[in-house]
Design a protein around this motif. Structure first.
Motif, short mmCIF file in Angstrom:
data_model
loop_
_atom_site.label_atom_id
_atom_site.label_comp_id
_atom_site.label_asym_id
_atom_site.label_seq_id
_atom_site.Cartn_x
_atom_site.Cartn_y
_atom_site.Cartn_z
N ILE A 144 0.61 -2.25 -5.79
CA ILE A 144 0.71 -3.58 -5.15
C ILE A 144 -0.15 -3.71 -3.90
O ILE A 144 -0.28 -4.80 -3.37
N LYS A 148 0.69 -4.99 1.24
CA LYS A 148 1.97 -5.50 0.74
C LYS A 148 3.09 -4.50 0.98
O LYS A 148 4.20 -4.89 1.35
N GLU A 151 4.03 -4.65 4.59
CA GLU A 151 4.79 -5.87 4.82
C GLU A 151 6.24 -5.72 4.33
O GLU A 151 7.18 -6.10 5.01
#
Length: 158
Positions: A144, A148, A151
């Motif tokens: 991913i 990401k 985050e």
């Protein structure tokens, strides 16, 4: 990959392995009533440094690269198995080299006495189980993207 990125990568691997080996050392110290914990933590730190280098060698050799086309449910255990075999194999090689150079050195003084088949199987299984979350998080990050993952792990929920 920059020098800082490589150093961060090595420190992440080392930190993960150090945490696992330190907990294993603490467990052994408590169960076996061996209260020289400071010496054992030092050995765990050195072993984590060596194992982190072994993992970097495996990555450089692209160990498990053929499995990267598989879904994560297969990729993660395959990489965990391959790298656990690599760690145990290189650890056995290291022990033999140490014994050849220093014949009077105590076997298993680093906390991993792999002198019997049952010990090798047991430590291999522990290495496999320990590497599953390591490769799970890492391969998910590869799938991913690092941004990401950062985050997801560091962002406050809204």
């Amino acid at each position: 990959m920059s020098v800082f990125a490589r150093a961060r990568h090595f420190l992440f691997i080392f930190g993960y392995l150090w945490l696992l080996l330190s907990v294993f050392t603490l467990h052994n110290s408590l169960v076996l009533s061996d209260w020289e914990l400071t010496a054992h933590i030092g050995a765990a730190t050195l072993k984590a440094l060596v194992f982190a280098k072994f993992i970097l060698i495996g990555e450089h050799l692209r160990l498990g690269a053929r499995a990267e086309r598989l879904p994560l449910v297969w990729l993660v255990p395959i990489k965990a198995a391959l790298f656990s075999v690599l760690l145990i194999g290189l650890n056995l090689l290291e022990e033999e080299l140490v014994a050849a150079i220093w014949p009077h050195a105590e076997k298993g003084s680093d906390g991993l006495d792999l002198s019997t088949v049952s010990a090798i199987v047991s430590v291999s299984l522990m290495a496999f189980i320990a590497l599953v979350p390591f490769f799970g998080i890492r391969e998910l990050g590869n799938a991913i993207g690092e941004d990401k993952m950062r985050e997801l792990f560091l962002r406050r929920p809204e």
